[in-house]
Design a protein around this motif. Structure first.
Motif, PDB file in Angstrom:
ATOM      1  N   LEU A  19       0.692  -1.658   0.022  1.00 20.30           N
ATOM      2  CA  LEU A  19      -0.079  -0.061   0.084  1.00 20.30           C
ATOM      3  C   LEU A  19       1.273   1.291  -0.252  1.00 20.30           C
ATOM      4  O   LEU A  19       0.620   1.926  -0.418  1.00 20.30           O
ATOM      5  N   ALA A  26       0.720   8.405  -1.648  1.00 22.16           N
ATOM      6  CA  ALA A  26       0.083   7.804  -0.366  1.00 22.16           C
ATOM      7  C   ALA A  26      -0.645   8.882   1.124  1.00 22.16           C
ATOM      8  O   ALA A  26      -1.334   9.312   1.706  1.00 22.16           O
ATOM      9  N   ASN A  29      -3.194  11.042   0.243  1.00 19.94           N
ATOM     10  CA  ASN A  29      -4.158  10.759   0.343  1.00 19.94           C
ATOM     11  C   ASN A  29      -4.984  10.263   1.651  1.00 19.94           C
ATOM     12  O   ASN A  29      -4.048   9.154   2.078  1.00 19.94           O
ATOM     13  N   THR A  32      -5.634   6.648   1.985  1.00 17.97           N
ATOM     14  CA  THR A  32      -4.914   5.394   2.174  1.00 17.97           C
ATOM     15  C   THR A  32      -3.452   5.790   3.383  1.00 17.97           C
ATOM     16  O   THR A  32      -2.957   4.539   3.569  1.00 17.97           O
ATOM     17  N   THR A  35      -5.123   3.742   5.681  1.00 14.95           N
ATOM     18  CA  THR A  35      -5.201   2.174   5.686  1.00 14.95           C
ATOM     19  C   THR A  35      -3.366   1.716   6.207  1.00 14.95           C
ATOM     20  O   THR A  35      -3.092   0.406   6.608  1.00 14.95           O
ATOM     21  N   CYS A  36      -2.667   2.400   4.955  1.00 17.97           N
ATOM     22  CA  CYS A  36      -1.554   2.230   5.320  1.00 17.97           C
ATOM     23  C   CYS A  36      -1.074   1.724   6.890  1.00 17.97           C
ATOM     24  O   CYS A  36      -0.561   1.363   7.445  1.00 17.97           O
ATOM     25  N   TRP A  89     -12.625   6.510   4.631  1.00 22.24           N
ATOM     26  CA  TRP A  89     -13.489   5.360   3.889  1.00 22.24           C
ATOM     27  C   TRP A  89     -15.214   5.912   4.002  1.00 22.24           C
ATOM     28  O   TRP A  89     -15.637   5.441   2.619  1.00 22.24           O
ATOM     29  N   ARG A 237      -9.002  -1.373  -2.543  1.00 16.00           N
ATOM     30  CA  ARG A 237      -7.932  -0.632  -2.409  1.00 16.00           C
ATOM     31  C   ARG A 237      -6.781  -1.345  -3.277  1.00 16.00           C
ATOM     32  O   ARG A 237      -6.471  -0.824  -4.647  1.00 16.00           O
TER      33      ARG A 237
END
Length: 392
Positions: A19, A26, A29, A32, A35-36, A89, A237
């Motif tokens: 990711l 990344a 965003n 992103t 998520t990471c 999300w 993703r």
């Protein structure tokens, strides 16, 4: 047990690396980035919870059981990151998302402070690597620390579960699949970890011994549950991009006959991409190089060769479209052959024909041309110079 949690940590870490392959994009965003962060914190949680790691942390700090509040704090941070991830999300205005994320950080930040304070006040000098929750279930302040981290994680599961169930009713496709995986992971986590740990601790409070629920059942189940949850977050993703790169890799292989046919043509030099670069970028480089080579070969195109090859391909039972592709491939093979002979042997009236393969969207036209170059006997004849074309 260490092997199980290390394996989970490794898979989490691999997901985070995938990711975060483009750090600048990344970080710009929020979805992103969150998520990471969630996946990376999940990896750290599993790594820290392994008995081998706990012993190393305790020895390094020279504080018995210091690994426990460290792990519990990371579990709380991981729970917070999951909620923040779902907030981004789910979408909404930037102000709303920031406000909700700050609330989650404030709540779980306070929880982490409380966990550390409880451990500081507790008397826990006997090192326990796998059964600390049940061993210290009746110890003042350690008891409160254990309850706090279980409540924090349980609240996270409840919030995530409610939000995912509601959202899954509104969406379709890959997003719904991801949400269902998250729900499945939450159920595993709630039953296999949260409930198992809670029952084992309460059993100690009532004078019973159900430690196996905490030491044997919970670790593998929570590993599976967390992995399923992470797949649910990552899949929507990563999968579209993975499919794109897989198709690009397939197109790269399919274009090999075409590139082999035209690569000897003199074109403007281009830096070849490194082997480790993503297939999509390598495909873009190859397409650009092929188009440059086709432009260089355009003066050598012979309409007569194309027309004779078209009639031959139709006579062999090919469809009109396939026959046209074969005819273009034959003309291209003939042009590549002529480009290697002395100037005075070149055709006098070059064609102004534009290859239809170059007008097709994406790489589909070039792939069809490459397949014809590698398979058609009509093209083989043109490549050998045995196609006789008549010029007026």
């Amino acid at each position: 047990m260490s092997l199980v949690v290390y394996a989970a940590a490794g898979l989490f870490g691999l997901s985070a690396v995938i990711l975060f392959s483009r750090p600048r994009a990344a970080l710009r965003n929020p979805l992103t980035a969150s998520t990471c962060a969630a996946v990376a914190l999940g990896a750290i949680c599993f790594f820290l919870s392994a008995p081998v790691t706990l012993r190393a942390v305790n020895q390094f700090t020279e504080i018995p059981n210091f690994g426990a509040p460290l792990t519990y704090s990371m579990i709380s941070a991981y729970s917070c990151s999951l909620i923040i991830l779902l907030i981004h999300w789910r979408g909404g205005s930037r102000t709303y998302r920031m406000r909700m994320a700050l609330r989650a950080i404030a709540t779980y930040g306070s929880l982490i402070v409380a966990i550390i304070v409880c451990f500081t006040l507790a008397d826990a000098h006997t090192e326990r690597l796998s059964d600390l929750d049940t061993y210290y279930a009746n110890t003042p302040y350690m008891r409160e620390m254990i309850v706090l981290y279980l409540l924090g994680h349980g609240a996270c599961l409840l919030v995530l579960g409610v939000m995912c169930v509601r959202w899954a009713r509104e969406v379709t496709g890959l997003l719904r699949t991801g949400l269902r995986l998250i729900i499945a992971g939450i159920v595993l986590d709630a039953v296999g970890f949260e409930a198992a740990k809670t029952v084992a601790v309460v059993a100690r409070w009532t004078g019973h011994d159900l430690d196996f629920l905490s030491t044997i059942v919970a670790p593998p189940v929570v590993s599976v549950g967390a992995l399923v949850t992470s797949v649910g977050f990552v899949l929507p993703r990563v999968l579209p991009s993975a499919v794109t790169h897989w198709r690009s890799l397939s197109d790269l292989r399919s274009l090999t006959p075409l590139w082999r046919e035209v690569q000897s043509v003199t074109t403007a030099p281009k830096p070849s991409p490194s082997w480790w670069q993503l297939p999509q970028k390598r495909l873009h480089w190859l397409e650009a190089s092929i188009h440059d080579a086709l432009l260089a070969l355009a003066p050598y195109f012979d309409d007569g060769v194309r027309q004779v090859s078209l009639e031959t391909a139709l006579g062999d039972g090919n469809s009109p479209h396939q026959a046209q592709v074969i005819a273009e491939a034959a003309m291209l093979a003939d042009a590549a052959r002529q480009a290697t002979v002395p100037q005075d042997h070149h055709i006098k009236d070059p064609s102004s024909y534009r290859l239809q393969a170059t007008a097709a969207p994406g790489a589909s036209g070039l792939v069809a041309l490459a397949q014809a170059l590698g398979q058609s006997p009509v093209v083989t004849a043109a490549r050998e110079g045995s196609v006789k074309a008549t010029h007026d």
